[in-house]
Write an enzyme that holds these catalytic residues in place. Structure first.
Site, PDB file in Angstrom:
ATOM      1  N   LYS A  80       0.801  -1.210  -0.008  1.00 28.77           N
ATOM      2  CA  LYS A  80      -0.004   0.015   0.077  1.00 28.77           C
ATOM      3  C   LYS A  80       0.924   1.215   0.088  1.00 28.77           C
ATOM      4  O   LYS A  80       1.872   1.380   0.748  1.00 28.77           O
ATOM      5  CB  LYS A  80      -0.911   0.040   1.359  1.00 28.77           C
ATOM      6  N   HIS A  81       0.743   1.959  -0.875  1.00 24.10           N
ATOM      7  CA  HIS A  81       1.287   3.248  -1.192  1.00 24.10           C
ATOM      8  C   HIS A  81       2.828   3.445  -0.955  1.00 24.10           C
ATOM      9  O   HIS A  81       3.733   3.840  -0.058  1.00 24.10           O
ATOM     10  CB  HIS A  81       0.922   4.363  -0.002  1.00 24.10           C
TER      11      HIS A  81
ATOM     12  N   ASN B  74      12.325   6.308   7.108  1.00 21.31           N
ATOM     13  CA  ASN B  74      13.057   5.230   8.087  1.00 21.31           C
ATOM     14  C   ASN B  74      12.186   3.995   8.360  1.00 21.31           C
ATOM     15  O   ASN B  74      10.962   4.216   8.099  1.00 21.31           O
ATOM     16  CB  ASN B  74      13.292   5.928   9.501  1.00 21.31           C
TER      17      ASN B  74
ATOM     18  N   HIS C 171      14.188   5.379  -1.189  1.00 22.88           N
ATOM     19  CA  HIS C 171      13.002   6.619  -1.292  1.00 22.88           C
ATOM     20  C   HIS C 171      12.546   6.586  -2.764  1.00 22.88           C
ATOM     21  O   HIS C 171      13.345   5.867  -3.463  1.00 22.88           O
ATOM     22  CB  HIS C 171      13.845   7.458  -0.771  1.00 22.88           C
TER      23      HIS C 171
END
Length: 392
Positions: A68-69, A231, A392
């Protein structure tokens, strides 16, 4: 296969045009067998595909992930489940293949977060897995292939709009990757780091005993973190992630968030929760939400007069804080991975409350001595991997 795929829009409806494409004119490594996947769907698909590939390589077992996301809500390999887990994952009425078992574990770890997930499967989707997927709320699935029966089931899901993606398992991306941010192109070497037991050899703690199953769980945690927005911290047990804390600015907040999710996973196995007197035809999503509230300090929201009658045939007893703590104290053998070093021993204190016995983290903090001392206080075995897993 084509070399580009037009999308309805980007992350948001106002972000147009949108597409994915291959530079140099190569073909895309995917084939959309059904539906129309969106920008975020495909981000989830490609991240989760890499995760399950690595889990399969590291363990030799079929693997699944629930995304999810752009972060995993759950990840797991095909370890046979207890009857208790089958019940809390709502799969005790289904035949389960190894691949279906892996997805049931991945989906069941954090069912609140997995609602509306994108699924990744390491192996050909079989009919047992397709039947399980068919009755959950999900946006789509990516797998190397599908049996004809499984594909027919999935093509009929969500009134025929369910996203089904076939991934070329032999595809290997270029060793250097690029990303545009604010009109500026970033370039870096892909994170091709292989995560295996060689990363668990440096052990600064007095306890240096990590059993085989715990090593497997530490690898699952670390591989999961490799594809989790940083993180991040991951708790794992019995072949699956049981709590993932993603995208937090503070390490202790990652540890708390993941630990709270691991606690909920274990509290769902408490006899009082297992024996809640549900009314007939309560949807699984409503059960998940009600259990989440019942376990929390806001339990009055589902137990107050006028509220409990919506869910239960009789008013359940409160699961008290004392009962919850007593139950959580029986949770042991949990493995924990961190994508960067622990700066203070407070992370270990929090991890201990959720049954953590084994830790893998990079090390390298100026306060490593305090972290090691806190591990020794609780007889926790910790490995310094020497590698960071930011994503990221």
């Amino acid at each position: 296969m084509a070399n580009e795929l037009a999308l309805k829009y980007g992350c948001n409806p106002n972000q147009k045009p949108a597409r994915i494409f291959m530079k140099e004119g190569e073909e895309l490594p995917i084939e959309v067998l059904n539906g129309r996947p969106g920008y975020i769907n495909l981000l989830d698909a490609f991240n989760s595909w890499q995760l399950v590939q690595e889990l399969k390589e590291a363990t030799g077992l079929p693997a699944a992930a629930s995304f999810k996301h752009v972060s995993p809500a759950g990840a797991a390999v095909a370890i046979e489940m207890s009857e208790t887990l089958k019940k809390i994952y709502f799969v005790d009425d289904l035949p389960l293949s190894p691949l279906a078992t892996a997805y049931a574990r991945a989906r069941g770890a954090d069912r609140m977060s997995s609602y509306g997930d994108f699924i990744a499967l390491s192996d050909t989707c079989d009919v047992e897995t397709a039947r399980l997927i068919n009755r959950e709320v999900s946006d789509g699935v990516i797998a190397p292939d599908y049996t004809p029966e499984a594909l027919e089931i999935l093509r009929n899901k969500r009134k025929g709009t369910y996203n089904v993606i076939k991934m070329n398992p032999s595809y290997r991306p270029a060793p250097v990757e690029h990303k545009d941010v604010f009109g500026i192109t970033f370039e870096q070497g892909r994170n091709e780091l292989k995560i295996d037991e060689s990363l668990l050899k440096e052990m600064p703690t007095r306890n240096q005993d990590i059993p085989t199953d715990a090593k497997r769980d530490l690898l699952i945690a670390l591989i999961t973190l490799k594809y989790t927005q940083s993180n991040s911290v991951c708790y794992a047990k019995d072949g699956q992630a049981i709590g993932i804390g993603a995208g937090q600015q503070s390490r202790i907040h990652c540890t708390r968030l993941a630990g709270n999710k691991a606690d909920i996973w274990y509290l769902r196995q408490h006899p009082k929760v297992m024996n809640l007197p549900w009314k007939e035809k309560i949807r699984r999503a409503d059960r998940d939400n009600t259990i989440d509230i019942y376990i929390s300090d806001d339990h009055v929201d589902v137990l107050a007069d006028g509220a409990w009658e919506q869910f239960f045939t009789e008013k359940p007893e409160v699961l008290t804080r004392e009962e919850k703590r007593e139950w959580l104290d029986t949770l042991t053998g949990v493995a924990l991975g961190s994508d960067a070093f622990f700066p203070f021993g407070d992370n270990i204190e929090r991890a201990h409350k959720s049954g953590v016995s084994y830790i893998a983290q990079p090390g390298g903090s100026v306060r490593d001595d305090h972290v090691i001392e806190t591990c020794d206080k609780y007889n926790i075995a910790m490995a310094f991997t020497g590698i960071r897993l930011f994503h990221h």
